[in-house]
Scaffold this active site. Sequence first.
Site, PDB file in Angstrom:
ATOM      1  N   HIS A 307      45.203 -15.308  96.379  1.00  0.00           N
ATOM      2  CA  HIS A 307      46.018 -14.611  95.371  1.00  0.00           C
ATOM      3  C   HIS A 307      47.156 -13.883  96.065  1.00  0.00           C
ATOM      4  CE1 HIS A 307      47.042 -11.983  92.008  1.00  0.00           C
ATOM      5  NE2 HIS A 307      46.399 -12.859  91.268  1.00  0.00           N
ATOM      6  N   ASP A 364      40.693 -17.825  88.197  1.00  0.00           N
ATOM      7  CA  ASP A 364      40.536 -19.215  87.738  1.00  0.00           C
ATOM      8  C   ASP A 364      39.308 -19.908  88.304  1.00  0.00           C
ATOM      9  OD1 ASP A 364      44.044 -19.233  88.028  1.00  0.00           O
ATOM     10  OD2 ASP A 364      42.917 -19.323  86.154  1.00  0.00           O
TER      11      ASP A 364
HETATM   12  C1  SDX Z   1      46.892 -16.971  88.986  1.00  0.00           C
HETATM   13  O1  SDX Z   1      50.142 -13.533  90.319  1.00  0.00           O
HETATM   14  C2  SDX Z   1      49.183 -13.404  89.497  1.00  0.00           C
HETATM   15  O2  SDX Z   1      48.799 -12.322  89.122  1.00  0.00           O
HETATM   16  C3  SDX Z   1      48.589 -14.735  88.996  1.00  0.00           C
HETATM   17  C4  SDX Z   1      47.328 -14.630  88.169  1.00  0.00           C
HETATM   18  C5  SDX Z   1      47.592 -13.952  86.852  1.00  0.00           C
HETATM   19  O3  SDX Z   1      46.625 -13.402  86.275  1.00  0.00           O
HETATM   20  O4  SDX Z   1      48.724 -14.071  86.324  1.00  0.00           O
HETATM   21  O5  SDX Z   1      46.346 -13.893  88.865  1.00  0.00           O
HETATM   22  C6  SDX Z   1      46.777 -16.011  87.840  1.00  0.00           C
HETATM   23  O6  SDX Z   1      47.868 -17.664  89.084  1.00  0.00           O
HETATM   24  C7  SDX Z   1      45.788 -17.006  90.011  1.00  0.00           C
HETATM   25  C8  SDX Z   1      46.103 -17.997  91.208  1.00  0.00           C
HETATM   26  C9  SDX Z   1      45.696 -19.414  90.764  1.00  0.00           C
HETATM   27  N1  SDX Z   1      46.122 -20.401  91.767  1.00  0.00           N
HETATM   28  C10 SDX Z   1      45.233 -21.037  92.567  1.00  0.00           C
HETATM   29  O7  SDX Z   1      44.026 -20.812  92.557  1.00  0.00           O
HETATM   30  C11 SDX Z   1      45.851 -22.114  93.445  1.00  0.00           C
HETATM   31  C12 SDX Z   1      45.283 -21.998  94.871  1.00  0.00           C
HETATM   32  N2  SDX Z   1      45.792 -20.750  95.473  1.00  0.00           N
HETATM   33  C13 SDX Z   1      47.043 -20.813  96.097  1.00  0.00           C
HETATM   34  O8  SDX Z   1      47.831 -21.880  96.123  1.00  0.00           O
HETATM   35  C14 SDX Z   1      47.596 -19.480  96.622  1.00  0.00           C
HETATM   36  O9  SDX Z   1      46.555 -18.739  97.107  1.00  0.00           O
HETATM   37  C15 SDX Z   1      48.402 -18.669  95.628  1.00  0.00           C
HETATM   38  C16 SDX Z   1      49.462 -19.513  94.991  1.00  0.00           C
HETATM   39  C17 SDX Z   1      47.514 -18.116  94.564  1.00  0.00           C
HETATM   40  C18 SDX Z   1      49.045 -17.519  96.387  1.00  0.00           C
HETATM   41  O10 SDX Z   1      49.976 -18.052  97.235  1.00  0.00           O
HETATM   42  P1  SDX Z   1      50.819 -17.138  98.268  1.00  0.00           P
HETATM   43  O11 SDX Z   1      50.593 -15.692  98.012  1.00  0.00           O
HETATM   44  O12 SDX Z   1      52.224 -17.644  98.256  1.00  0.00           O
HETATM   45  O13 SDX Z   1      50.123 -17.431  99.637  1.00  0.00           O
HETATM   46  P2  SDX Z   1      50.479 -18.661 100.551  1.00  0.00           P
HETATM   47  O14 SDX Z   1      50.559 -19.924  99.759  1.00  0.00           O
HETATM   48  O15 SDX Z   1      51.654 -18.273 101.372  1.00  0.00           O
HETATM   49  O16 SDX Z   1      49.154 -18.748 101.468  1.00  0.00           O
HETATM   50  C19 SDX Z   1      48.988 -17.879 102.591  1.00  0.00           C
HETATM   51  C20 SDX Z   1      48.095 -18.655 103.557  1.00  0.00           C
HETATM   52  C21 SDX Z   1      48.664 -20.034 103.903  1.00  0.00           C
HETATM   53  O17 SDX Z   1      48.146 -20.417 105.156  1.00  0.00           O
HETATM   54  P3  SDX Z   1      49.093 -20.161 106.505  1.00  0.00           P
HETATM   55  O18 SDX Z   1      50.404 -20.874 106.227  1.00  0.00           O
HETATM   56  O19 SDX Z   1      49.246 -18.647 106.618  1.00  0.00           O
HETATM   57  O20 SDX Z   1      48.315 -20.792 107.640  1.00  0.00           O
HETATM   58  O21 SDX Z   1      46.823 -18.931 102.924  1.00  0.00           O
HETATM   59  C22 SDX Z   1      46.632 -20.319 102.758  1.00  0.00           C
HETATM   60  C23 SDX Z   1      48.017 -20.938 102.883  1.00  0.00           C
HETATM   61  O22 SDX Z   1      47.911 -22.289 103.339  1.00  0.00           O
HETATM   62  N3  SDX Z   1      46.059 -20.517 101.422  1.00  0.00           N
HETATM   63  C24 SDX Z   1      45.109 -21.393 101.133  1.00  0.00           C
HETATM   64  C25 SDX Z   1      44.835 -21.184  99.768  1.00  0.00           C
HETATM   65  N4  SDX Z   1      45.622 -20.224  99.275  1.00  0.00           N
HETATM   66  C26 SDX Z   1      46.394 -19.807 100.293  1.00  0.00           C
HETATM   67  N5  SDX Z   1      44.470 -22.303 101.886  1.00  0.00           N
HETATM   68  C27 SDX Z   1      43.530 -23.050 101.261  1.00  0.00           C
HETATM   69  N6  SDX Z   1      43.188 -22.914  99.945  1.00  0.00           N
HETATM   70  C28 SDX Z   1      43.828 -21.998  99.174  1.00  0.00           C
HETATM   71  N7  SDX Z   1      43.513 -21.861  97.887  1.00  0.00           N
END
Ligand code: SDX
Length: 428
Positions: A307, A364
């Site tokens: 998140h 989710d």
């Molecule tokens: C919602 O913002 C809100 O409030 C949203 C929400 C709401 O109520 O409105 O809470 C609802 O959208 C919840 C999120 C649902 N999405 C997912 O579950 C999709 C999977 N999660 C992600 O793609 C990710 O965690 C996000 C999109 C939620 C957050 O992305 P960020 O903050 O931009 O973080 P990032 O993509 O830069 O990740 C940071 C690191 C990365 O690794 P490095 O490059 O540092 O090595 O964490 C890793 C990412 O690769 N990472 C994951 C991961 N999520 C982040 N690795 C594996 N699996 C994951 N799910």
Amino acid sequence: MAKTAQLIIDGKTYEFPVIVGTENETAVDISDLLEKSGAITLDFGYKNTGATKSAITFLDGDKGILRYRGYSIEDLAEKSTFLEVAYLLIFGELPTTDQLNKFSGDIKNHTMVHEDIKKILDGFPSSSHPMGVLASLFCAQTAFYPEALDPNRAAEGVYLSIVRSLAKMPTFAAWAFKNAVGHPVNYPDNRLDYCSRFLKMLYALPAEDYHVDPVVADALDKLLILHADHEQNCSTSTVRIVGSSKASIYSSISAGINALWGPLHGGANQEVILMLEAIRKDGGDTEKWINKAKDKNSGFRLMGFGHRVYKNFDPRAKIIKKAADDVLKKLGVNDPVLEIAMKLEEVALRDPYFIERKLYPNVDFYSGIIYRALGIPVDMFTVMFAMGRLPGWIAQWKEMRENKEPIGRPRQVYVGQKLRPYVPIAKR
Ligand code: SDX
């Protein structure tokens, strides 16, 4: 003594006020940075940038705190109802009995939609994803209620638009589903409460004397509360920026529905179930899939994990995880993917990759398991999220308009070509 922050650019020092929020969040107000220094800031995804001041929802990502107008999500999920929470978010206070009865009664008076909406619905093939249909039907209200296009509409007109939005969203959502399954639509039964009315429109077959299971209606009401607002997330920021151009509430929220659809945002709840099903079909080897999620080249992410704000447990995920257990037991449903989800969570939360990146289950991760137990089809999961988030979008749009915030227009750092002369095609 007011706190300030200093920025030094090319040897020159610029000073900016520091503002502190109710819960001691600190922000540097750079509203006159460009005017003072000629420089802008750059912040992909606005990870470090506040877009506004808001009194609606408070999140503490490190402590896993979520509050609507100061009330904890735990209290509201356990003790309140969705319409009561909607009133709280939109008008700022919990309603009295009379206020809630009037609000609920006004909503009941507007659950029907114009029969011409069916002509729009008929234009969507049954293969259409319900989120695309929902966004279109919601925006179509601009055609039936053109008075809502008036940016200077009086407060009672805005109240009517708010009531119409809350009243018709479940009807649009149920009709989008009926279109997907090729069934005739049902009309709203105003003898029922908000969630039961929706469930009957969703599930009842023609001439069926359909009775809604109160366990299902209660579980849905709790889920809608948990999704009702979440400060400046992607879809809410979309609603605010569209509304900042003085676009109508209907077109602003339709834009929010489209932003929510994305798999990284609200679309994740659908992706989680598809992921859990794939893991189950693949033999349930959670270690294998955790390793895939850690492998940047795999293109696979653990959906429902991570998140932007929560670097601890998403408090909603905790409540939904417990509710999933309760609802499945009450309904006598044994869903093998719940066990896979719990195993994934256990394995991930002891893995350094997830620990270092503070990746926890988000809202989710478990919600789809409940939706499935309630009989809601996977293509409708994000529609359920939109139904829940509607009062939050309304509240944020209303706050932005009442605060007379300027049109949203970010700047950029240009990295393209310098000036160059036009070259006729014959010479290219
Ligand atoms: C919602 O913002 C809100 O409030 C949203 C929400 C709401 O109520 O409105 O809470 C609802 O959208 C919840 C999120 C649902 N999405 C997912 O579950 C999709 C999977 N999660 C992600 O793609 C990710 O965690 C996000 C999109 C939620 C957050 O992305 P960020 O903050 O931009 O973080 P990032 O993509 O830069 O990740 C940071 C690191 C990365 O690794 P490095 O490059 O540092 O090595 O964490 C890793 C990412 O690769 N990472 C994951 C991961 N999520 C982040 N690795 C594996 N699996 C994951 N799910």
